[in-house]
Design an enzyme around this catalytic site. Structure first.
Site, PDB file in Angstrom:
ATOM      1  N   GLY A 169       0.710  -1.200  -0.017  1.00 41.84           N
ATOM      2  CA  GLY A 169       0.088  -0.025   0.083  1.00 41.84           C
ATOM      3  C   GLY A 169       1.037   1.421   0.003  1.00 41.84           C
ATOM      4  O   GLY A 169       1.947   1.294  -0.585  1.00 41.84           O
ATOM      5  N   GLY A 170       0.266   2.241   0.725  1.00 45.26           N
ATOM      6  CA  GLY A 170       0.900   3.638   0.601  1.00 45.26           C
ATOM      7  C   GLY A 170       2.394   3.421   1.299  1.00 45.26           C
ATOM      8  O   GLY A 170       3.357   4.151   1.321  1.00 45.26           O
ATOM      9  N   GLY A 404      24.010  12.474 -29.440  1.00 47.36           N
ATOM     10  CA  GLY A 404      23.382  13.260 -28.426  1.00 47.36           C
ATOM     11  C   GLY A 404      23.905  12.332 -27.130  1.00 47.36           C
ATOM     12  O   GLY A 404      24.083  13.054 -26.128  1.00 47.36           O
ATOM     13  N   ALA A 405      24.317  11.171 -27.131  1.00 42.89           N
ATOM     14  CA  ALA A 405      24.692  10.502 -26.082  1.00 42.89           C
ATOM     15  C   ALA A 405      25.919  10.770 -25.793  1.00 42.89           C
ATOM     16  O   ALA A 405      26.442  10.682 -24.652  1.00 42.89           O
ATOM     17  CB  ALA A 405      24.673   8.888 -26.590  1.00 42.89           C
TER      18      ALA A 405
HETATM   19  C1  HXC Z   1      -3.698  -3.865  11.391  1.00 43.31           C
HETATM   20  C2  HXC Z   1      -2.283  -5.825  10.798  1.00 43.31           C
HETATM   21  C3  HXC Z   1      -2.339  -5.016   9.462  1.00 43.31           C
HETATM   22  C4  HXC Z   1      -2.696  -3.857   9.258  1.00 43.31           C
HETATM   23  C5  HXC Z   1      -1.552  -7.048   9.460  1.00 43.31           C
HETATM   24  N1  HXC Z   1      -2.131  -7.003  10.716  1.00 43.31           N
HETATM   25  N2  HXC Z   1      -1.614  -6.145   8.645  1.00 43.31           N
HETATM   26  N3  HXC Z   1      -3.101  -5.198  11.822  1.00 43.31           N
HETATM   27  N4  HXC Z   1      -3.551  -3.408  10.361  1.00 43.31           N
HETATM   28  N5  HXC Z   1      -2.497  -3.191   8.333  1.00 43.31           N
HETATM   29  C6  HXC Z   1      -2.214  -8.165  11.658  1.00 43.31           C
HETATM   30  C7  HXC Z   1      -2.932  -9.452  11.359  1.00 43.31           C
HETATM   31  O1  HXC Z   1      -4.359  -9.028  11.637  1.00 43.31           O
HETATM   32  C8  HXC Z   1      -2.351 -10.419  12.141  1.00 43.31           C
HETATM   33  O2  HXC Z   1      -2.879  -9.849  13.517  1.00 43.31           O
HETATM   34  C9  HXC Z   1      -1.020  -9.869  12.345  1.00 43.31           C
HETATM   35  O3  HXC Z   1      -0.711  -8.490  11.833  1.00 43.31           O
HETATM   36  C10 HXC Z   1       0.087 -10.815  11.376  1.00 43.31           C
HETATM   37  O4  HXC Z   1      -0.714 -10.758  10.104  1.00 43.31           O
HETATM   38  P1  HXC Z   1      -1.102 -12.273   9.305  1.00 43.31           P
HETATM   39  O5  HXC Z   1      -1.885 -11.774   8.369  1.00 43.31           O
HETATM   40  O6  HXC Z   1      -1.302 -13.292  10.233  1.00 43.31           O
HETATM   41  O7  HXC Z   1       0.378 -12.239   8.721  1.00 43.31           O
HETATM   42  P2  HXC Z   1       0.890 -12.944   7.606  1.00 43.31           P
HETATM   43  O8  HXC Z   1       0.075 -13.968   6.891  1.00 43.31           O
HETATM   44  O9  HXC Z   1       2.476 -13.003   7.314  1.00 43.31           O
HETATM   45  O10 HXC Z   1       0.293 -11.542   6.434  1.00 43.31           O
HETATM   46  C11 HXC Z   1       0.900 -10.303   6.595  1.00 43.31           C
HETATM   47  C12 HXC Z   1       0.546  -9.434   5.702  1.00 43.31           C
HETATM   48  C13 HXC Z   1      -1.177  -9.458   5.881  1.00 43.31           C
HETATM   49  C14 HXC Z   1       0.779  -9.556   4.214  1.00 43.31           C
HETATM   50  C15 HXC Z   1       0.921  -8.033   5.823  1.00 43.31           C
HETATM   51  O11 HXC Z   1      -1.497  -9.368   7.073  1.00 43.31           O
HETATM   52  C16 HXC Z   1      -1.950  -8.388   5.217  1.00 43.31           C
HETATM   53  O12 HXC Z   1      -1.965  -8.390   3.867  1.00 43.31           O
HETATM   54  N6  HXC Z   1      -2.202  -7.245   5.907  1.00 43.31           N
HETATM   55  C17 HXC Z   1      -3.018  -6.208   5.209  1.00 43.31           C
HETATM   56  C18 HXC Z   1      -2.176  -5.521   4.430  1.00 43.31           C
HETATM   57  C19 HXC Z   1      -2.538  -4.318   3.800  1.00 43.31           C
HETATM   58  O13 HXC Z   1      -3.585  -4.378   2.948  1.00 43.31           O
HETATM   59  N7  HXC Z   1      -2.187  -2.928   4.179  1.00 43.31           N
HETATM   60  C20 HXC Z   1      -2.603  -1.944   3.423  1.00 43.31           C
HETATM   61  C21 HXC Z   1      -3.165  -1.021   4.503  1.00 43.31           C
HETATM   62  S1  HXC Z   1      -3.262   0.421   3.720  1.00 43.31           S
HETATM   63  P3  HXC Z   1      -3.202 -11.078  14.593  1.00 43.31           P
HETATM   64  O14 HXC Z   1      -3.959 -10.465  15.600  1.00 43.31           O
HETATM   65  O15 HXC Z   1      -3.944 -12.252  13.996  1.00 43.31           O
HETATM   66  O16 HXC Z   1      -1.669 -11.477  15.166  1.00 43.31           O
HETATM   67  C22 HXC Z   1      -2.088   1.242   3.745  1.00 43.31           C
HETATM   68  C23 HXC Z   1      -2.207   2.535   3.071  1.00 43.31           C
HETATM   69  C24 HXC Z   1      -1.272   3.582   3.657  1.00 43.31           C
HETATM   70  O17 HXC Z   1      -1.027   1.113   4.183  1.00 43.31           O
HETATM   71  C25 HXC Z   1      -1.498   5.044   2.750  1.00 43.31           C
HETATM   72  C26 HXC Z   1      -0.279   5.696   3.262  1.00 43.31           C
HETATM   73  C27 HXC Z   1      -0.367   7.003   2.330  1.00 43.31           C
END
Ligand code: HXC
Length: 520
Positions: A169-170, A404-405
């Site tokens: 993501g971001g 040019g290069a």
């Molecule tokens: C809160 C999160 C989280 C998040 C992971 N966790 N990402 N909690 N916010 N963004 C938590 C999970 O719920 C889980 O909690 C623990 O972290 C570990 O994650 P798992 O999924 O069990 O691990 P894994 O299978 O290794 O996968 C990791 C991951 C996946 C690939 C990062 O969790 C995932 O896809 N998360 C979402 C990623 C995402 O979409 N992020 C973008 C957010 S938007 P528990 O309680 O079970 O331990 C963004 C925009 C920013 O970032 C913009 C800025 C401009």
């Protein structure tokens, strides 16, 4: 002992353990080290001064009042790396996937401010699921604050990111705004949107590694500067990279002499360039023979391989290396290699690193793919970057320097301080074959027999080559400063670098401006 001190010791132990032993084991089972283990490997033993160990998040929504961890899933502090100070930021995936909330971000911003005020590099070890979903807009604000600091620090202190887990993501934009990215094989990935969103949005099926794994970013997107085998290797790469760089834009890079004499002759260079002007050869041979032994350290080695960029040392001084690679696409300048060169030149100029350019370039890449992709705009970046650079600029024209290069690749006309050419140099508006076909088009068309025409073309080509495809016409105008024997290159460049060590830029008048506008 005073019970409050005993209590502190308990809390301190708790903070060190973070999300707990099980979470640490799970991190290890993923093939990853914890944030603290990474910091320990990165910094000089005993040098880490941690800050904000007892920061906690203050969100209460979505059960956040029930889950928290000391430090809020990021370890920050000041440390020494090879005896030189640096700010270190390491995200802790073991708590809520290292996700970034308000206080997590505030810690990072504080550490970055510290780096800026002290003039020391920022090393950011990423391992995070991105914006902490439960903290909503406060997480987004946190990212905004970090991006802003990345931009404020840009060109002031070196910024190095390692991707050691998810970066989605971001969140990708903080590393993207930094100067170098190291990605760890197998365990890391970077993308704007993950496979599930890609499937939903455009119906494409792809997995994490194919979408944004380290190999993809090192070879296809050019986003990753270095590929690491594992966490330990990544940390080693960061330490090595820092050894070439000054701590900030007001300092010179460290001088590290390894006992390689600056006047060493390199006789093997007299035989590097083949007699056939179109035969390839390996530019790495020249770079390695000229630089201090073992000092070449390549950046983006697997992307846009028709250009070579990296760091090295010449008589102990850090130099920025830029070269065309005749072994790959004849060393042509295309969109990617132009971006690669321009970015490296601008980094080195920002941090007082002299630029050493080795030229063997047949020109900019022709064709619809390149034209439609914007080769005009991308190619212009090379001209812009070399022109605005005020560090010492040294150029060696090894063989082809066409059109040019020729101008773009660190020519005298863009302000190079010292340009040397090997006797094998060919400096011309274009290659002899193409030039002969244009100049003698009528004479060639008048000959109907194809064999006879080919013979005539060969004669005209030779005529053109003798006249222009050599270094002496350019030397007669002072466009190059010296024609040198290849084996003398190291000796000559070391002398030139020494002579330029007190360079002060004298420019024609530049009107006051806020900033220039590099084509992007
Ligand atoms: C809160 C999160 C989280 C998040 C992971 N966790 N990402 N909690 N916010 N963004 C938590 C999970 O719920 C889980 O909690 C623990 O972290 C570990 O994650 P798992 O999924 O069990 O691990 P894994 O299978 O290794 O996968 C990791 C991951 C996946 C690939 C990062 O969790 C995932 O896809 N998360 C979402 C990623 C995402 O979409 N992020 C973008 C957010 S938007 P528990 O309680 O079970 O331990 C963004 C925009 C920013 O970032 C913009 C800025 C401009």
């Amino acid at each position: 002992m005073n019970p409050r001190i005993e209590e502190f010791r308990k809390l301190y132990e708790q903070a060190l353990i973070g999300a707990g032993k099980e979470a640490i084991e799970a991190q290890h089972a993923r093939g990853k080290l914890t944030a603290r283990e990474r910091v320990e490997l990165l910094v000089d033993p005993g040098s880490f001064l941690e800050i904000d160990m007892f920061v906690r998040h203050r969100a209460t929504e979505f059960g956040m009042d029930k889950r928290w961890v000391w430090g809020d899933a990021v370890v920050t502090g000041l440390a020494k790396i090879d005896g030189r100070r640096a700010v270190v930021i390491a995200q802790d995936f073991t708590f809520m996937g290292g996700s970034l909330g308000e206080m997590h971000a505030a810690k990072i911003v504080k550490a970055m401010q510290f780096a800026l005020s002290q003039g020391v590099p920022i090393v950011f070890l990423n391992d995070s699921g991105g914006a902490r979903i439960q903290e909503g807009v406060d997480s987004l604000r946190g990212y905004g604050d970090i991006f802003y600091m990345n931009v404020m620090a840009s060109g002031v202190v070196p910024q190095i990111a390692a991707i050691m887990g998810p970066c989605a993501g971001g969140a990708v934009y903080s590393p993207a705004l930094m100067d170098f990215i190291v990605m760890v094989k197998k365990t890391s990935f970077m993308f704007i949107t993950g496979p599930r969103v890609v499937k939903a949005a455009i119906g494409e099926t792809v997995d994490e590694q194919q979408l944004g794994g380290p190999e993809v970013h090192a070879t296809k997107s050019g986003q990753a500067d270095f590929l690491a085998e594992d966490d330990k290797d990544a940390v080693g790469i960061i330490r090595k990279l820092l050894s070439y760089l000054p701590s900030n834009n007001m300092e010179d890079p460290p001088v590290i002499r390894v006992g390689d004499p600056p006047d060493r002759s390199a006789p093997e260079l007299d035989d590097v360039v083949p007699e056939d002007p179109n035969a390839p050869y390996d530019m790495y041979k020249i770079i390695n023979a000229v630089l201090d032994v073992g000092s070449f350290f390549e950046v983006k080695s697997l992307w846009a391989r028709n250009a070579i960029t990296g760091f090295g040392r010449l008589d102990g001084r850090t130099v920025c290396v830029v070269a065309n690679q005749p072994n790959y696409m004849a060393g042509v300048l295309d969109i990617d290699s132009s971006d690669k060169i321009a970015e490296h030149v601008r980094f080195c100029d920002s941090f007082n690193i002299p630029i050493l350019t080795f030229v063997d370039v047949p020109g900019y890449m022709p064709g619809t793919r390149q034209e439609h992709g914007g080769i005009i705009r991308h190619g212009a970046k090379v001209l812009y970057a070399y022109s605005e650079a005020t560090v010492p600029k040294l150029t060696v024209i090894v063989r082809k320097a066409y059109g040019g290069a020729y101008i773009a690749m660190g020519s005298k006309h863009l302000g190079a301080d010292f340009v040397a050419a090997w006797p094998t140099a060919e400096i011309a508006v274009m290659g002899p074959e193409g030039a002969a076909e244009i100049i003698w088009r009528r004479e060639l068309e008048a000959v109907k027999d194809p064999q006879e025409r080919a013979k005539l073309l060969a004669k005209f080509t030779e005529e053109y080559r003798n006249k222009f495809a050599n270094p002496y016409v350019a030397a007669s105008r002072g466009y190059i400063d010296a024609v040198i024997q290849p084996s003398d290159t190291r000796r000559v460049l070391a002398k030139a670098l020494d002579a330029l060590s007190t360079k002060r830029e004298v420019r024609i008048w530049v009107p006051p401006k806020k900033h220039g506008l590099i084509p992007v």
